[in-house]
Design a protein around this motif. Structure first.
Motif, PDB file in Angstrom:
ATOM      1  N   CYS A  29       0.852  -1.187   0.000  1.00 15.14           N
ATOM      2  CA  CYS A  29       0.000   0.000   0.000  1.00 15.14           C
ATOM      3  C   CYS A  29       0.890   1.241   0.000  1.00 15.14           C
ATOM      4  O   CYS A  29       1.693   1.442   0.904  1.00 15.14           O
ATOM      5  N   CYS A 224      -7.243  -1.377  -3.491  1.00  9.15           N
ATOM      6  CA  CYS A 224      -6.064  -2.230  -3.318  1.00  9.15           C
ATOM      7  C   CYS A 224      -6.371  -3.684  -3.682  1.00  9.15           C
ATOM      8  O   CYS A 224      -5.521  -4.368  -4.261  1.00  9.15           O
ATOM      9  N   HIS A 249      -8.175  -1.464   6.875  1.00  2.00           N
ATOM     10  CA  HIS A 249      -7.882  -1.533   5.438  1.00  2.00           C
ATOM     11  C   HIS A 249      -7.578  -2.956   4.948  1.00  2.00           C
ATOM     12  O   HIS A 249      -8.210  -3.451   4.024  1.00  2.00           O
ATOM     13  N   GLU A 253      -9.647  -5.753   2.741  1.00  2.00           N
ATOM     14  CA  GLU A 253      -9.132  -6.302   1.477  1.00  2.00           C
ATOM     15  C   GLU A 253      -9.320  -7.823   1.412  1.00  2.00           C
ATOM     16  O   GLU A 253      -9.729  -8.375   0.392  1.00  2.00           O
TER      17      GLU A 253
HETATM   18 ZN    ZN Z   1      -3.977  -0.362   0.356  1.00  2.00          ZN
END
Ligand code: ZN
Length: 489
Positions: A29, A224, A249, A253
């Protein structure tokens, strides 16, 4: 001994083996481009730069993808607050893309100075809207998301029936629920822990795209999942980022990947790797505490906590001197110590280049080299590996002075290890420029010495000094009352 890496997913060190050798897919990231790159950016980028360099050194063909977040990263963690890039654009009265371009360029400039290699692919979120929409569509079709008023949310309750949620962060949903607040815009969600895949945009919203659900923009997490799997397939080998990204985050994902690809996604990545954070004199770095330090401020010294500027390698060395999973406490004292330590190693390396070989060796080079690589293989322990180099500084002085000996082969192996580990793997650069002020002081001293020699009619010494200065690129201009000098090629 093979490379072992600590996997946040399994909470233990595991031997690294690529899914499709010799290829390694690595996604990290990258920055949200709305402000000056700071110490946190430096640490994350250097950590994964070392991993990228080491995997390459080990012979793998690494496809390294590091994204640029230029839309969708909101100020809050629960789909609330303003988009960070948009807010900056509004405050500065410019287009969002101007903000994204400016801070992407500053990020690149800082990373280049730190000798962080550019990734193989650097995708932007705004450049991959179709891939994100396609993924959201599939998640909807598979029944793991729902649409409300033009926004789409991942249905965590439904997802939990088929997959574990909270596996990466080790949190359970009850804890998450206890931690979730009643926030604006939450009313649309079936459960507070659901998160946005797509958000409806008001007509005045500056960044918006057409979608099957109307005009809107993607949630932060989906970019992402979409970009990593688009370029690396699913699952891929390594997903990295800062420890602060584990929740929500990265947890989001993993859920998105399973919701889109099913069991086959296998947690999206085989290894989840996280670097720890930077603290400033023991405190969390934040703008409100006045201890927020940008990379440029370290270089220039223009920050109340710094008395002078430091070269990029001082900062890189400071990062390397801590294991990436430990917190790194920044202070001018620590930075200054790192700079001195770096110069100590560079001086030793320069001296090593001048050591002459001998008939036999009194130093076990191969055993030492193996110890260095054992530390690197032990979850990338750069700190322990560097300690072995410091232990050798005195030995190199002995080698130089003829108090210890190495054969031609051992000497070359030693030099090779220093080169490979410090420059190729750790990404250090030798000191490139003599600081102008120091150089000037040195030249002035020699020019004074020559004038004195001349006045004492010691012409051999005066001529010697003139010739040596000339060879160093310093041309002298003699006047009766003074001697000026200037730099030449
Ligand atoms: Zn990310």
């Amino acid at each position: 001994m093979a490379l072992t890496l600590y996997n946040t997913l399994t909470r233990r060190k595991e031997p690294f083996a690529p899914l499709n050798p010799p290829y390694v897919g690595m996604y990290v990231c990258g920055p949200t481009v709305y402000g000056d790159p700071h110490l946190g950016h430096a640490r994350a980028a250097i950590t994964f730069d070392v991993l990228y360099r080491y995997l390459t050194f080990l012979g793998y063909k690494v496809r390294y993808v590091r994204n640029i977040t230029d839309v969708g990263h909101l100020e809050g963690d629960a789909d609330e607050g303003e988009d960070k890039v948009l807010k900056r654009a509004r405050l500065e009265k410019v287009e969002p893309i101007e903000i994204a371009q400016r801070y992407t360029a500053l990020y690149h400039k800082a990373m280049d100075a730190l000798n962080v290699l550019r990734p193989s692919i650097e995708p932007t979120a705004t450049g991959h809207i179709p891939q994100q929409i396609a993924m959201i569509k599939q998640i909807l079709e598979r029944g793991y998301a729902y649409e409300v008023n033009g926004s789409v949310y991942l249905d965590v309750e439904r997802y939990r029936q088929d997959f574990p949620y909270g596996i990466l962060s080790g949190r359970n949903v009850e804890e998450l629920l206890a931690g979730s607040r009643e926030l604006e815009g939450q009313a649309e969600k079936r459960h507070p822990w659901d998160f946005a895949l797509w958000k409806r945009a008001e007509p005045t919203h500056l960044m918006q795209w057409d979608s099957p659900w109307g005009r809107g923009y993607p949630g932060w997490h989906i970019e992402c999942s979409a970009m990593s799997t688009h370029y690396l397939g699913v699952p891929f080998d390594i997903h990295g980022g800062g420890l602060d990204l584990v929740f929500p985050h990265h947890e989001a994902e993993i859920a998105q990947a399973h919701a889109c690809y099913g069991e086959a996604a296998q947690y999206q990545a085989r290894f989840w790797i996280h670097n720890n954070l930077v603290t400033i004199e023991g405190q969390k770095m934040s703008k409100s505490l006045g201890n927020f330090i940008t990379i440029e401020e370290v270089f220039s010294g223009r920050h109340p906590k710094l008395s002078r500027g430091y070269p990029p390698m001082a900062l890189r060395f400071l990062v390397l001197q801590a294991h990436y999973r430990s917190t790194l406490d920044f202070s001018e004292e620590a930075l200054g110590a790192a700079y001195r330590a770096y110069l100590r190693l560079m001086n030793a390396y320069r001296r090593l280049g001048k050591v002459r070989p001998h008939m036999y060796s009194t130093f076990p080079v191969e055993a030492w080299r193996e110890k260095v690589f054992a530390h690197l293989n032990d979850d990338l322990n750069t700190a322990a590996a560097l300690a072995l180099f410091f232990e050798q500084v005195d030995d190199i002085l002995k080698l130089y002075r003829g108090e210890a000996f190495l054969t031609v082969e051992d000497l070359e192996k030693l030099r090779q290890t220093w080169r490979e580990v410090l420059f190729d793997i750790m990404g250090l650069l030798p000191p490139q420029q003599v600081e102008w002020e120091r150089w000037e002081r040195l030249v002035n001293t020699l020019v004074q010495l020559r004038r004195q020699a001349r006045s004492e009619k010691n012409f051999p010494l005066a001529d010697f000094l003139r010739d040596e200065l000339q060879r160093a690129g310093v041309k002298l201009l003699d006047f009766p009352d003074e001697t000026l000098w200037e730099m030449q090629e």
